[in-house]
Design a protein around this motif. Sequence first.
Motif, short mmCIF file in Angstrom:
data_model
loop_
_atom_site.label_atom_id
_atom_site.label_comp_id
_atom_site.label_asym_id
_atom_site.label_seq_id
_atom_site.Cartn_x
_atom_site.Cartn_y
_atom_site.Cartn_z
N LEU A 144 21.21 -10.40 -19.81
CA LEU A 144 22.36 -9.65 -20.15
C LEU A 144 23.51 -8.58 -19.39
N ASP A 145 21.92 -8.07 -18.46
CA ASP A 145 22.70 -6.89 -17.35
C ASP A 145 22.88 -7.67 -16.30
N LEU A 146 21.99 -8.37 -15.87
CA LEU A 146 22.50 -9.03 -14.84
C LEU A 146 23.70 -10.19 -15.06
N ALA A 147 23.72 -10.43 -15.82
CA ALA A 147 25.21 -11.10 -16.36
C ALA A 147 26.34 -11.05 -16.31
N ARG A 148 26.36 -9.72 -16.89
CA ARG A 148 27.22 -8.40 -16.82
C ARG A 148 27.56 -7.89 -15.15
N VAL A 149 26.35 -8.02 -14.72
CA VAL A 149 27.33 -7.45 -12.89
C VAL A 149 27.40 -8.38 -12.45
N ALA A 150 26.96 -9.65 -12.32
CA ALA A 150 27.02 -10.85 -12.02
C ALA A 150 29.15 -11.41 -12.37
N ALA A 151 28.57 -11.40 -13.45
CA ALA A 151 30.50 -11.32 -13.68
C ALA A 151 31.57 -10.41 -12.67
N VAL A 152 31.09 -9.58 -12.71
CA VAL A 152 32.15 -8.36 -12.45
C VAL A 152 32.27 -8.35 -10.64
N PHE A 153 30.90 -8.83 -10.06
CA PHE A 153 30.71 -9.49 -8.75
C PHE A 153 31.93 -10.48 -8.59
N LEU A 154 31.13 -11.58 -9.47
CA LEU A 154 32.52 -12.40 -9.00
C LEU A 154 33.83 -12.57 -9.20
N VAL A 155 34.43 -11.70 -10.03
CA VAL A 155 35.79 -10.35 -10.47
C VAL A 155 36.03 -10.34 -8.76
N VAL A 156 35.52 -9.75 -8.26
CA VAL A 156 35.64 -8.89 -6.93
C VAL A 156 35.14 -10.02 -6.44
N VAL A 157 34.42 -11.23 -6.05
CA VAL A 157 35.33 -12.31 -4.99
C VAL A 157 36.56 -13.24 -5.07
N VAL A 158 36.72 -12.99 -6.42
CA VAL A 158 37.99 -13.57 -6.53
C VAL A 158 39.14 -13.73 -6.26
N HIS A 159 38.77 -11.78 -6.94
CA HIS A 159 40.21 -10.98 -6.60
C HIS A 159 40.50 -10.96 -4.83
N LEU A 160 39.12 -11.28 -4.57
CA LEU A 160 39.36 -11.06 -2.68
C LEU A 160 40.28 -11.99 -1.57
N LEU A 161 39.49 -13.21 -2.77
CA LEU A 161 40.40 -14.61 -2.31
C LEU A 161 41.60 -14.68 -2.97
N GLN A 162 42.18 -13.63 -3.82
CA GLN A 162 43.63 -14.03 -4.25
C GLN A 162 44.85 -13.09 -3.29
N VAL A 163 44.66 -11.90 -2.83
CA VAL A 163 44.75 -10.69 -2.69
C VAL A 163 45.75 -11.28 -0.54
N GLY A 164 46.48 -11.83 -0.41
CA GLY A 164 46.86 -11.99 1.19
C GLY A 164 48.04 -11.37 1.20
N VAL A 165 47.36 -10.28 2.36
CA VAL A 165 48.03 -9.18 3.61
C VAL A 165 47.92 -9.60 4.76
N GLY A 166 48.88 -10.31 5.27
CA GLY A 166 48.46 -10.77 6.87
C GLY A 166 49.60 -10.12 7.78
N ARG A 167 49.84 -10.56 8.91
CA ARG A 167 50.90 -10.49 9.81
C ARG A 167 51.51 -12.21 10.28
N GLY A 168 52.53 -12.30 9.97
CA GLY A 168 52.74 -13.69 10.70
C GLY A 168 52.79 -13.68 11.94
N PRO A 169 53.41 -15.28 12.77
CA PRO A 169 53.55 -15.17 13.59
C PRO A 169 54.47 -14.24 14.54
N ASP A 170 56.00 -14.17 13.68
CA ASP A 170 56.54 -12.48 14.07
C ASP A 170 56.85 -11.11 14.07
N GLY A 171 55.01 -10.93 13.84
CA GLY A 171 54.65 -9.53 13.53
C GLY A 171 54.92 -8.90 12.17
N ALA A 172 55.52 -10.06 11.39
CA ALA A 172 56.09 -9.33 9.54
C ALA A 172 55.32 -9.39 9.09
#
Length: 417
Positions: free
Chosen positions: A20-48
Amino acid sequence: MSTHVSPAAGPDLSRRDPTLDLARVAAVFLVVVVHLLQVGVGRGPDGAIVTSRPAEAQSWFDAATWVGQIMPLFFVVGGFASAAGWASWTARGGDAAGFVRTRTLRLVQPALALFGVVAAVLLGGRAAGVDPSLIDAAVVGIGMPLWFLAAYLLCQLVVPVAVSAHDRAPRLSLGILLSATIAVDALRFSTGIELLGYLNMLFVWPLIQQLGFWYRDGWFDRRGTPALLAVAGAAYLLLGIIVAWGPYSSSMLANLNPPTLPLVLLGVAQACLLRVARPVLAGLMRTRAAQAVVFAMGSRLMTVYLWHLPVILVVSGLALLVPGAAPVPASGEWWATRPVLLVVVALVLGALSLPLARIEALGRLGAAPRPWLIGVAWLLAFLPPFAVTVEGMDAVLAVCGAAMYMAAVLILRTRSR
């Protein structure tokens, strides 16, 4: 006056399950990965500067949430831990007020630092003339995971009553919570008043927590693998039916806030699958590598959970300063940078957790304040994350949250006379 029990006293580990300790850690790790894929910050072709939520724009996202929405499992595991903690607490002479005090402090102390830093950064950013679009994106991102504080504080508050109800009438307890969950959903969708759905914070998460009580009692242990797989399959089948013919979204992320019946079905399925996977997980936990990872992350889990999104946002913002390091969100180049960003975020979180993890530790507490003061402190802790869940984070809520959390910590750490 509540009985004083030192939180430093050793807990009863006789029924501890390392999987259960492993499951708890794995759950939080998955949350981090999911949020990493949800946060999109970058520059467009025009530099904006361009901000978006790339993962949610993908055709596979809704289906992926049926697996990736792992928070019900976290509450199942939390229910197991809470029931064990309550049994250990009462065995050492503790009472309900003291239990709520220590559990609230464990959540409030690390969150106080977050609210304080966020308030300072938001006010400082606006005063310095930082791009408002970046501030808005940061505010939304930072506030995204704070619903958990409100939900978990509520679950910890009801543990003494919930465990007692489970011990007396386990099926009736589940039935009442399930009926209330369905009734709230029906009222919300029939009236179209979304705010009514937040009443289910009183029923959905405590209901899933109750599944953890059943897990600790050995109900899942007494079922064979075929039976557990059948129950999990039935839960997923029913989930598919109510999504196809009912008012629920096919995205389990959309069903999160306000919480709905689909989360309960996910909790049932995930609890069954966790028990099926237990032999494999137990074998993994016998390895030193797994033990080291679970210990390192498990001892600072709240720090990782609360701070991973601010770290992701800061790292993404700094990448804007490096030519080519912040491609257009959702582009092929952007997806290719995710593994690299994950490593960087993990390293930053590891370094950040060294000082912050100390805040999670309660240290030695004196005699507890009067129960009504503990109730006031709990309310001060509950209101800011609940307001963020409903309204979203802003500078006002960040400042008010920091002030209320400071007051809650002062009350909870004050010794009674």
